[in-house]
Design a protein around this motif. Sequence first.
Motif, PDB file in Angstrom:
ATOM      1  N   PRO A 130       4.561  -2.378  -9.808  1.00  0.00           N
ATOM      2  CA  PRO A 130       5.762  -1.719  -9.267  1.00  0.00           C
ATOM      3  C   PRO A 130       7.043  -2.263  -9.901  1.00  0.00           C
ATOM      4  CG  PRO A 130       4.278  -2.379  -7.511  1.00  0.00           C
ATOM      5  CD  PRO A 130       3.757  -3.018  -8.752  1.00  0.00           C
ATOM      6  N   VAL A 131       8.004  -1.394 -10.132  1.00  0.00           N
ATOM      7  CA  VAL A 131       9.296  -1.769 -10.696  1.00  0.00           C
ATOM      8  C   VAL A 131      10.370  -1.520  -9.644  1.00  0.00           C
ATOM      9  CG1 VAL A 131      11.009  -1.260 -12.469  1.00  0.00           C
ATOM     10  CG2 VAL A 131       8.578  -1.255 -13.039  1.00  0.00           C
ATOM     11  N   VAL A 132      11.099  -2.576  -9.286  1.00  0.00           N
ATOM     12  CA  VAL A 132      12.115  -2.463  -8.245  1.00  0.00           C
ATOM     13  C   VAL A 132      13.375  -1.812  -8.781  1.00  0.00           C
ATOM     14  CG1 VAL A 132      13.636  -3.758  -6.714  1.00  0.00           C
ATOM     15  CG2 VAL A 132      11.233  -4.394  -6.916  1.00  0.00           C
ATOM     16  N   ASP A 133      13.850  -2.318  -9.947  1.00  0.00           N
ATOM     17  CA  ASP A 133      15.128  -1.863 -10.501  1.00  0.00           C
ATOM     18  C   ASP A 133      14.905  -1.357 -11.921  1.00  0.00           C
ATOM     19  OD1 ASP A 133      17.669  -1.367 -11.317  1.00  0.00           O
ATOM     20  OD2 ASP A 133      18.469  -3.356 -10.853  1.00  0.00           O
ATOM     21  N   PRO A 134      14.696  -0.057 -12.127  1.00  0.00           N
ATOM     22  CA  PRO A 134      14.398   0.476 -13.458  1.00  0.00           C
ATOM     23  C   PRO A 134      15.505   0.209 -14.475  1.00  0.00           C
ATOM     24  CG  PRO A 134      13.907   2.094 -11.753  1.00  0.00           C
ATOM     25  CD  PRO A 134      14.660   0.983 -11.087  1.00  0.00           C
ATOM     26  N   ASP A 135      16.727   0.001 -13.996  1.00  0.00           N
ATOM     27  CA  ASP A 135      17.841  -0.230 -14.926  1.00  0.00           C
ATOM     28  C   ASP A 135      17.880  -1.669 -15.427  1.00  0.00           C
ATOM     29  OD1 ASP A 135      18.721   2.390 -14.706  1.00  0.00           O
ATOM     30  OD2 ASP A 135      19.925   1.935 -12.921  1.00  0.00           O
ATOM     31  N   GLU A 171       0.819  -1.207   0.000  1.00  0.00           N
ATOM     32  CA  GLU A 171       0.000   0.000   0.000  1.00  0.00           C
ATOM     33  C   GLU A 171       0.852   1.255   0.000  1.00  0.00           C
ATOM     34  OE1 GLU A 171      -2.585  -0.312   3.286  1.00  0.00           O
ATOM     35  OE2 GLU A 171      -3.658  -2.073   2.517  1.00  0.00           O
ATOM     36  N   SER A 172       2.096   1.130   0.466  1.00  0.00           N
ATOM     37  CA  SER A 172       2.936   2.325   0.593  1.00  0.00           C
ATOM     38  C   SER A 172       3.893   2.514  -0.577  1.00  0.00           C
ATOM     39  CB  SER A 172       3.730   2.239   1.908  1.00  0.00           C
ATOM     40  OG  SER A 172       4.568   1.086   1.901  1.00  0.00           O
ATOM     41  N   TRP A 173       3.766   1.698  -1.670  1.00  0.00           N
ATOM     42  CA  TRP A 173       4.716   1.798  -2.777  1.00  0.00           C
ATOM     43  C   TRP A 173       4.576   3.142  -3.481  1.00  0.00           C
ATOM     44  CZ3 TRP A 173       8.944  -0.492  -4.440  1.00  0.00           C
ATOM     45  CH2 TRP A 173       9.408  -0.205  -5.710  1.00  0.00           C
ATOM     46  N   THR A 174       5.699   3.868  -3.551  1.00  0.00           N
ATOM     47  CA  THR A 174       5.706   5.177  -4.217  1.00  0.00           C
ATOM     48  C   THR A 174       6.735   5.242  -5.334  1.00  0.00           C
ATOM     49  OG1 THR A 174       7.292   6.024  -2.576  1.00  0.00           O
ATOM     50  CG2 THR A 174       4.935   6.355  -2.123  1.00  0.00           C
ATOM     51  N   GLY A 175       7.362   4.089  -5.648  1.00  0.00           N
ATOM     52  CA  GLY A 175       8.390   4.075  -6.678  1.00  0.00           C
ATOM     53  C   GLY A 175       7.805   3.993  -8.084  1.00  0.00           C
ATOM     54  N   PRO A 176       8.678   3.788  -9.067  1.00  0.00           N
ATOM     55  CA  PRO A 176       8.229   3.719 -10.464  1.00  0.00           C
ATOM     56  C   PRO A 176       7.373   2.481 -10.717  1.00  0.00           C
ATOM     57  CG  PRO A 176      10.540   3.076 -10.288  1.00  0.00           C
ATOM     58  CD  PRO A 176      10.136   3.589  -8.944  1.00  0.00           C
ATOM     59  N   VAL A 177       6.491   2.593 -11.684  1.00  0.00           N
ATOM     60  CA  VAL A 177       5.639   1.475 -12.073  1.00  0.00           C
ATOM     61  C   VAL A 177       5.796   1.227 -13.568  1.00  0.00           C
ATOM     62  CG1 VAL A 177       3.966   1.878 -10.232  1.00  0.00           C
ATOM     63  CG2 VAL A 177       3.656   2.986 -12.458  1.00  0.00           C
ATOM     64  N   MET A 178       5.371   0.037 -14.019  1.00  0.00           N
ATOM     65  CA  MET A 178       5.475  -0.326 -15.432  1.00  0.00           C
ATOM     66  C   MET A 178       4.518   0.523 -16.272  1.00  0.00           C
ATOM     67  SD  MET A 178       7.125  -2.188 -17.572  1.00  0.00           S
ATOM     68  CE  MET A 178       7.898  -3.427 -16.522  1.00  0.00           C
ATOM     69  N   GLN A 179       5.036   1.058 -17.349  1.00  0.00           N
ATOM     70  CA  GLN A 179       4.244   1.880 -18.256  1.00  0.00           C
ATOM     71  C   GLN A 179       3.271   1.008 -19.052  1.00  0.00           C
ATOM     72  OE1 GLN A 179       6.629   4.433 -20.747  1.00  0.00           O
ATOM     73  NE2 GLN A 179       5.011   4.671 -22.274  1.00  0.00           N
ATOM     74  N   ASN A 180       2.210   1.605 -19.567  1.00  0.00           N
ATOM     75  CA  ASN A 180       1.254   0.897 -20.432  1.00  0.00           C
ATOM     76  C   ASN A 180       1.731   0.982 -21.886  1.00  0.00           C
ATOM     77  OD1 ASN A 180      -0.903  -0.353 -21.589  1.00  0.00           O
ATOM     78  ND2 ASN A 180      -2.351   1.319 -21.227  1.00  0.00           N
ATOM     79  N   TYR A 181       2.092  -0.161 -22.460  1.00  0.00           N
ATOM     80  CA  TYR A 181       2.568  -0.189 -23.839  1.00  0.00           C
ATOM     81  C   TYR A 181       1.538  -0.777 -24.795  1.00  0.00           C
ATOM     82  CZ  TYR A 181       7.123   0.717 -21.742  1.00  0.00           C
ATOM     83  OH  TYR A 181       8.165   1.272 -21.047  1.00  0.00           O
ATOM     84  N   VAL A 182       0.397  -1.207 -24.285  1.00  0.00           N
ATOM     85  CA  VAL A 182      -0.638  -1.809 -25.139  1.00  0.00           C
ATOM     86  C   VAL A 182      -1.118  -0.781 -26.162  1.00  0.00           C
ATOM     87  CG1 VAL A 182      -2.953  -2.802 -25.184  1.00  0.00           C
ATOM     88  CG2 VAL A 182      -1.358  -3.440 -23.371  1.00  0.00           C
ATOM     89  N   ILE A 202       1.193  -3.704 -29.960  1.00  0.00           N
ATOM     90  CA  ILE A 202       1.165  -4.601 -28.804  1.00  0.00           C
ATOM     91  C   ILE A 202      -0.265  -4.837 -28.341  1.00  0.00           C
ATOM     92  CG2 ILE A 202       1.876  -4.846 -26.389  1.00  0.00           C
ATOM     93  CD1 ILE A 202       4.414  -3.278 -27.138  1.00  0.00           C
ATOM     94  N   ILE A 203      -0.626  -6.134 -28.214  1.00  0.00           N
ATOM     95  CA  ILE A 203      -1.953  -6.522 -27.733  1.00  0.00           C
ATOM     96  C   ILE A 203      -1.978  -6.592 -26.213  1.00  0.00           C
ATOM     97  CG2 ILE A 203      -3.656  -8.381 -27.708  1.00  0.00           C
ATOM     98  CD1 ILE A 203      -2.758  -9.132 -30.505  1.00  0.00           C
ATOM     99  N   SER A 204      -0.948  -7.185 -25.625  1.00  0.00           N
ATOM    100  CA  SER A 204      -0.904  -7.343 -24.173  1.00  0.00           C
ATOM    101  C   SER A 204       0.543  -7.319 -23.712  1.00  0.00           C
ATOM    102  CB  SER A 204      -1.571  -8.655 -23.749  1.00  0.00           C
ATOM    103  OG  SER A 204      -0.890  -9.771 -24.300  1.00  0.00           O
ATOM    104  N   GLN A 205       0.734  -7.103 -22.428  1.00  0.00           N
ATOM    105  CA  GLN A 205       2.075  -7.034 -21.870  1.00  0.00           C
ATOM    106  C   GLN A 205       2.107  -7.694 -20.506  1.00  0.00           C
ATOM    107  OE1 GLN A 205       2.085  -2.569 -21.473  1.00  0.00           O
ATOM    108  NE2 GLN A 205       2.914  -3.058 -19.435  1.00  0.00           N
ATOM    109  N   GLU A 206       3.293  -8.160 -20.121  1.00  0.00           N
ATOM    110  CA  GLU A 206       3.514  -8.733 -18.794  1.00  0.00           C
ATOM    111  C   GLU A 206       4.936  -8.379 -18.376  1.00  0.00           C
ATOM    112  OE1 GLU A 206       2.546 -10.373 -15.344  1.00  0.00           O
ATOM    113  OE2 GLU A 206       1.155 -10.349 -17.038  1.00  0.00           O
ATOM    114  N   PRO A 207       5.165  -7.706 -17.272  1.00  0.00           N
ATOM    115  CA  PRO A 207       4.210  -7.265 -16.262  1.00  0.00           C
ATOM    116  C   PRO A 207       3.216  -6.226 -16.797  1.00  0.00           C
ATOM    117  CG  PRO A 207       6.450  -7.221 -15.411  1.00  0.00           C
ATOM    118  CD  PRO A 207       6.549  -7.410 -16.878  1.00  0.00           C
ATOM    119  N   ALA A 208       2.046  -6.213 -16.200  1.00  0.00           N
ATOM    120  CA  ALA A 208       0.992  -5.315 -16.639  1.00  0.00           C
ATOM    121  C   ALA A 208       1.327  -3.878 -16.273  1.00  0.00           C
ATOM    122  CB  ALA A 208      -0.335  -5.731 -15.994  1.00  0.00           C
ATOM    123  N   ALA A 209       0.640  -2.966 -16.947  1.00  0.00           N
ATOM    124  CA  ALA A 209       0.815  -1.549 -16.636  1.00  0.00           C
ATOM    125  C   ALA A 209       0.452  -1.289 -15.173  1.00  0.00           C
ATOM    126  CB  ALA A 209      -0.054  -0.707 -17.551  1.00  0.00           C
ATOM    127  N   GLY A 210       1.280  -0.488 -14.507  1.00  0.00           N
ATOM    128  CA  GLY A 210       1.029  -0.142 -13.118  1.00  0.00           C
ATOM    129  C   GLY A 210       1.716  -1.026 -12.106  1.00  0.00           C
TER     130      GLY A 210
END
Length: 543
Positions: free
Chosen positions: A448-453, A395-406, A438-446
């Motif tokens: 959380p991403v731990v290591d953006p690099d 609930e407290s995650w404030t870091g980057p998340v996966m973008q929506n590429y669909v 792109i029809i679908s993606q995994e991980p889904a948009a939104g």
Amino acid sequence: MPLCMGCLNEISADEPVCKACGFDNREKQQAPFLPYGTVLKDKYVVAKNIEMNGESTRYLGYDKESGNVLSVREFLPIGLFERGEDETKLFVSEEDKADFDKALADFNSYYETVNSLTDKSAMIGISDMFSENGTAYVVEDNDDLISFTEYVDHNGGHLEWDVARPLFMPIITLLENLHKAGVGHYAVSPSNLFVTSAGKLKLGGFSTANERQRGTMLKSQLYSGCAAPEQYVPGATLDAATDIYGLTAALFYALTGNLPANAKEREKDARLLISTNTVKRLPPHVVTALANGLQMKSDQRIADFDELRAQLSVASTVQAIQDEISRTASMTPIKNENNNNKQSSVNPTLVGLIATIVALLLFAAVGLLWLPTNPLMGVFTNGSTVPMTVAPPTESWTGPVMQNYVGMKYEDVAAGFAGALKKNPDGEYSDTVEKGCIISQEPAAGEPVVDPDNMFLYVVVSKGPAMTTLPNVKDKSYTAAAEELTNLGLVALMDVEYSDTVAEGKVIDYVDRRAGDQVDSGSEVTLKVSRGAKKQTSSSTSQ
């Protein structure tokens, strides 16, 4: 009218040099081969020798009853017989008789087994077997074939995986059935593969194991780059893994345009050198299968044909593994009601560890551990680790998340994506998502991403609508037309016929279809290709 012994076209008795192929029919076929014009079984006319190895020789032949051109294979073990010029019968000395009889029995038994297979669609067919002249004969089909090397050359020097896959899968099934019947091929190579006018791959060059291994009674014939290491060792066991090595080497050639190094050379340096661009062009699971199928030690190689199919088709399991990653990573901690501190009964560290292990398995499955120089040393063992990119949500995650590429174009995403990006090689049809998007993606948009690099993204790309409109391909070269159809998601086959108006190699039209027709995407489309104007025989000229 007499027949030319070089091409079996009719020739004039007064003109012994064939106008069609230039063969001089006054020449004699050199011993130990059968004399030109020898008739076997009162039916088959023997023409020129077209191929030989230490066990047998193959002649161009003619069936007097049907008028068909065919091939006649004669058991002719080098060093174990004698045959004089203009003679047909073999002479075997007492010294060689035991070896000759054993090799002959093996030859007959082998071809009887091969001919007993219920599904022979992926092999050059056998129409007759008989004994004569103190030896054995096998009559084989002589379809309108081109060599596999020529086919690859005509397709730009290599094939894409989407083209090679439907060609090779029937060959895998044929080899599997051979081994179930108790025999192998042991000479799968571009030299023994042929493409029919319908665009199907067929396997020829069948011989007993006596011919495919060093140290037997016969002068062996091994194909450099495709013969497995154990074939160079007298007395070594040949089994399914041996044929998997040869098949994988032939597939390696199809996809890269080059054969692996000779097995003897690979004893010093086992690497399968392949350019980075080529590796990036191929689905990673195919690269992994090639490496595993070409392991030098047979016990480290892909062991059976089911496993080979699985490794070449691993893309179908990727989504399931990805789902497991997502499921594990998103597990909501279970509260322990009896614990006054309400601590989670699931150790978050353990959850992360499990997710990381599953991610590692995924990367191994799809072969995304890229090597800087791509030596392809079997299963990738460069020590790389794959960090988790998806964190257990809190609930407290404030870091980057996966973008929506669909909905975005795959090429645009690939150009700008900072991590490891892989698409499903099979794709999916879609009437709503444009081809290449792109029809679908995994991980889904939104997520959380731990290591953006060190992000990893797996996407499914649209193949466009399920129906495709046939383009106008008249007067185009077959290669150009086939490429255009392939780009539309269709499978291009070829049927040839003579034409007085369309140049050789150009497309006359579709077979049973026309430009503008709607066809199911992924379906087979046959092109009628010109073989040029039919050459008139001497008999038709004189009429």
